[in-house]
Motif scaffolding. Structure first.
Motif, PDB file in Angstrom:
ATOM      1  N   GLY A 239       0.853  -1.194   0.000  1.00 28.43           N
ATOM      2  CA  GLY A 239       0.000   0.000   0.000  1.00 28.43           C
ATOM      3  C   GLY A 239       0.876   1.226   0.000  1.00 28.43           C
ATOM      4  O   GLY A 239       2.099   1.138   0.173  1.00 28.43           O
ATOM      5  N   PHE A 240       0.290   2.393  -0.233  1.00 26.13           N
ATOM      6  CA  PHE A 240       1.112   3.607  -0.265  1.00 26.13           C
ATOM      7  C   PHE A 240       0.412   4.740   0.460  1.00 26.13           C
ATOM      8  O   PHE A 240      -0.810   4.759   0.626  1.00 26.13           O
ATOM      9  CB  PHE A 240       1.446   4.018  -1.705  1.00 26.13           C
ATOM     10  N   ALA A 241       1.221   5.682   0.916  1.00 29.04           N
ATOM     11  CA  ALA A 241       0.738   6.880   1.606  1.00 29.04           C
ATOM     12  C   ALA A 241       1.183   8.102   0.803  1.00 29.04           C
ATOM     13  O   ALA A 241       2.141   8.022   0.018  1.00 29.04           O
ATOM     14  CB  ALA A 241       1.310   6.937   3.025  1.00 29.04           C
ATOM     15  N   PRO A 242       0.521   9.240   0.967  1.00 33.32           N
ATOM     16  CA  PRO A 242       0.920  10.441   0.217  1.00 33.32           C
ATOM     17  C   PRO A 242       2.254  10.995   0.720  1.00 33.32           C
ATOM     18  O   PRO A 242       2.424  11.245   1.905  1.00 33.32           O
ATOM     19  CB  PRO A 242      -0.232  11.427   0.489  1.00 33.32           C
ATOM     20  N   HIS A 243       3.200  11.169  -0.188  1.00 36.06           N
ATOM     21  CA  HIS A 243       4.489  11.779   0.142  1.00 36.06           C
ATOM     22  C   HIS A 243       4.672  13.130  -0.541  1.00 36.06           C
ATOM     23  O   HIS A 243       5.573  13.868  -0.193  1.00 36.06           O
ATOM     24  CB  HIS A 243       5.638  10.839  -0.258  1.00 36.06           C
ATOM     25  N   ILE A 244       3.835  13.438  -1.534  1.00 32.90           N
ATOM     26  CA  ILE A 244       3.867  14.712  -2.233  1.00 32.90           C
ATOM     27  C   ILE A 244       2.601  15.479  -1.873  1.00 32.90           C
ATOM     28  O   ILE A 244       1.508  14.917  -1.887  1.00 32.90           O
ATOM     29  CB  ILE A 244       3.955  14.523  -3.759  1.00 32.90           C
ATOM     30  N   SER A 245       2.754  16.743  -1.550  1.00 35.71           N
ATOM     31  CA  SER A 245       1.608  17.545  -1.136  1.00 35.71           C
ATOM     32  C   SER A 245       0.601  17.698  -2.266  1.00 35.71           C
ATOM     33  O   SER A 245       0.972  17.725  -3.437  1.00 35.71           O
ATOM     34  CB  SER A 245       2.077  18.932  -0.673  1.00 35.71           C
ATOM     35  N   PRO A 246      -0.679  17.832  -1.941  1.00 31.66           N
ATOM     36  CA  PRO A 246      -1.687  18.082  -2.983  1.00 31.66           C
ATOM     37  C   PRO A 246      -1.546  19.494  -3.533  1.00 31.66           C
ATOM     38  O   PRO A 246      -1.262  20.432  -2.798  1.00 31.66           O
ATOM     39  CB  PRO A 246      -3.005  17.900  -2.221  1.00 31.66           C
ATOM     40  N   TYR A 247      -1.746  19.640  -4.839  1.00 32.50           N
ATOM     41  CA  TYR A 247      -1.613  20.937  -5.493  1.00 32.50           C
ATOM     42  C   TYR A 247      -2.918  21.309  -6.186  1.00 32.50           C
ATOM     43  O   TYR A 247      -3.766  20.455  -6.462  1.00 32.50           O
ATOM     44  CB  TYR A 247      -0.472  20.909  -6.520  1.00 32.50           C
ATOM     45  N   THR A 248      -3.045  22.585  -6.501  1.00 35.69           N
ATOM     46  CA  THR A 248      -4.234  23.102  -7.161  1.00 35.69           C
ATOM     47  C   THR A 248      -4.190  22.801  -8.656  1.00 35.69           C
ATOM     48  O   THR A 248      -3.155  22.965  -9.295  1.00 35.69           O
ATOM     49  CB  THR A 248      -4.345  24.625  -6.950  1.00 35.69           C
ATOM     50  N   ALA A 249      -5.317  22.380  -9.204  1.00 40.88           N
ATOM     51  CA  ALA A 249      -5.410  22.120 -10.640  1.00 40.88           C
ATOM     52  C   ALA A 249      -5.658  23.423 -11.383  1.00 40.88           C
ATOM     53  O   ALA A 249      -6.341  24.325 -10.878  1.00 40.88           O
ATOM     54  CB  ALA A 249      -6.531  21.124 -10.936  1.00 40.88           C
ATOM     55  N   VAL A 250      -5.111  23.515 -12.579  1.00 40.47           N
ATOM     56  CA  VAL A 250      -5.272  24.745 -13.364  1.00 40.47           C
ATOM     57  C   VAL A 250      -6.732  24.987 -13.709  1.00 40.47           C
ATOM     58  O   VAL A 250      -7.164  26.139 -13.862  1.00 40.47           O
ATOM     59  CB  VAL A 250      -4.406  24.663 -14.639  1.00 40.47           C
ATOM     60  N   THR A 251      -7.533  23.925 -13.816  1.00 38.25           N
ATOM     61  CA  THR A 251      -8.951  24.082 -14.145  1.00 38.25           C
ATOM     62  C   THR A 251      -9.734  24.764 -13.029  1.00 38.25           C
ATOM     63  O   THR A 251     -10.818  25.289 -13.277  1.00 38.25           O
ATOM     64  CB  THR A 251      -9.578  22.709 -14.431  1.00 38.25           C
ATOM     65  N   ASP A 252      -9.200  24.748 -11.812  1.00 37.76           N
ATOM     66  CA  ASP A 252      -9.889  25.360 -10.676  1.00 37.76           C
ATOM     67  C   ASP A 252      -9.459  26.801 -10.429  1.00 37.76           C
ATOM     68  O   ASP A 252     -10.152  27.539  -9.735  1.00 37.76           O
ATOM     69  CB  ASP A 252      -9.644  24.557  -9.392  1.00 37.76           C
ATOM     70  N   LEU A 253      -8.306  27.184 -10.973  1.00 37.58           N
ATOM     71  CA  LEU A 253      -7.719  28.465 -10.599  1.00 37.58           C
ATOM     72  C   LEU A 253      -8.557  29.649 -11.061  1.00 37.58           C
ATOM     73  O   LEU A 253      -8.748  30.622 -10.318  1.00 37.58           O
ATOM     74  CB  LEU A 253      -6.296  28.559 -11.163  1.00 37.58           C
ATOM     75  N   GLY A 254      -9.070  29.606 -12.278  1.00 39.04           N
ATOM     76  CA  GLY A 254      -9.899  30.697 -12.772  1.00 39.04           C
ATOM     77  C   GLY A 254     -11.148  30.891 -11.936  1.00 39.04           C
ATOM     78  O   GLY A 254     -11.542  32.025 -11.631  1.00 39.04           O
ATOM     79  N   ASN A 255     -11.789  29.777 -11.534  1.00 37.93           N
ATOM     80  CA  ASN A 255     -12.988  29.873 -10.694  1.00 37.93           C
ATOM     81  C   ASN A 255     -12.658  30.479  -9.335  1.00 37.93           C
ATOM     82  O   ASN A 255     -13.434  31.277  -8.795  1.00 37.93           O
ATOM     83  CB  ASN A 255     -13.616  28.489 -10.514  1.00 37.93           C
TER      84      ASN A 255
END
Length: 371
Positions: A239-255
């Motif tokens: 199994g795996f755990a998150p090692h990289i932080s979540p980032y904002t998607a470009v599709t959400d930035l304009g909104n």
């Protein structure tokens, strides 16, 4: 090992799952030293720039930053402050500044595209003032620099215009409404818990017809490292755990910019690829930049055999012919203006007097004019 990888991941494109985010009520002011002093000169900042009551402004910022009853709490901001402090304390810290320096140069280039002079500007999360060093006093007359790390502020790079350093959290800007003509930010907003609230605060401190020009890390950043760690952890530990932080998607930035009250929006993507000797060097440089993971749900331990397996997978899947491995940084650039009556407005619906169907007739000779 690779047969398992191919069977379970590669055919599905190695899509990383969305991290589960928890909602937590904000019960206390952030651990920020309310210093209103100019670190470089020791002079107190101007009274008409900063409020008389710092804590009153922080409470106001809290109201702007979160929804009633709570705000997103994905990142440990105290941990991020310690990471930046440690990185700034390194004797060779300048050798890790290449990414921030490049991003700061690109933000400054976009400031030059705006044909005006800004009497007062603010840099949110300035670090060592990677943007200010590229701007001239003909473009910005006075510059306020804010960051959560005082050591970074003390190491600011030389610039032409007068600068004033303020130790403050990006999530709680201690400035009055309608203060700045320009607000910039480079590679800092991706560590903010409540990004919509932070954008509302930036819009709040801008003057009408002021502009916000920023850059932040996007969702496809370090996808090579993320996938390699996930594959190795799945194969070695089941199994795996998150090692990289979540980032904002470009599709959400304009909104997000539109919801914060900005108009005349511009969003574009830059992709910066850096080659390293191996995966371990990638992780070492991220640590030297102060960009290690600080999410609350991060896994504190990465086993040695998993790390070595991830390095082998990284080189096998993404390695270059010369033996180096690439690391991709997706940088999202954004520009938004605070509304003002002088700005151009779209025409009313149905007011056009030319049809798009007439475009096909351009350059053609009318039938009655043919000989």
């Amino acid at each position: 090992m690779f047969s398992l990888i191919n069977k379970r991941f590669l055919n599905d494109g190695c899509i990383c799952p969305t991290l589960r985010m928890c909602m937590a009520r904000v019960t206390a002011l952030p651990e920020v030293v309310p210093s209103l002093r100019n670190i470089s000169t020791g002079r107190t900042t101007s009274e008409h720039i900063l409020s008389k009551s710092h804590y009153r402004l922080l409470r106001c910022a809290r109201h702007l930053s979160g929804r009633p009853g709570g705000a997103m709490n994905v990142f440990d901001r105290a941990m991020k402050r310690q990471q930046k402090k440690w990185a700034a304390s390194l004797q060779d810290s300048d050798k890790y500044d290449y990414l921030r320096a490049e991003a700061g140069l690109r933000v400054a280039d976009r400031v030059y595209d705006v044909a005006r002079t800004f009497p007062l500007a603010l840099d949110v999360g300035c670090g060592k003032s990677y943007i200010a060093e590229h701007l001239s006093k003909d473009v910005v007359e006075r510059f306020f620099l804010t960051d959560i790390c005082n050591k970074s502020l003390r190491q600011q790079r030389p610039s032409e215009m007068p600068t004033h350093c303020v130790l403050a959290d990006e999530e709680f800007l201690p400035f009055k409404e309608n203060t700045f003509d320009l607000v910039v930010s480079s590679l800092s907003l991706h560590w903010i818990n409540d990004l919509p609230g932070a954008l509302r605060q930036i819009q709040h401190v801008l003057k009408p017809d002021g502009v916000f020009i920023g850059a932040m890390v996007g969702g496809e950043t370090l996808y090579e490292l993320r996938c390699s760690l996930q594959l190795a952890e799945q194969e070695r530990e089941g199994g795996f755990a998150p090692h990289i932080s979540p980032y904002t998607a470009v599709t959400d930035l304009g909104n997000l910019l539109g919801q914060a009250g900005f108009n005349m929006l511009t969003v574009d993507i830059d992709e910066i690829q850096v080659n390293y000797p191996g995966m371990l060097e990638v992780m070492n440089d991220l640590k030297g930049m102060g960009e290690s993971n600080c999410a609350w749900n991060r896994k504190p331990i990465l086993h040695r055999d998993t790390l070595l397996a991830a390095a082998a997978i990284y080189k096998e899947m993404y390695g270059n012919e010369d033996g180096t491995v690439p690391a991709t940084f997706e940088v999202l650039h954004m520009i938004g203006w605070k509304p003002h009556e002088s700005q151009a407005k779209p025409a009313q619906r149905g007011s056009a007097n030319v049809s798009f169907a007439d475009l096909s007739k351009i350059g053609k000779t009318p039938p009655d004019q043919k000989s």
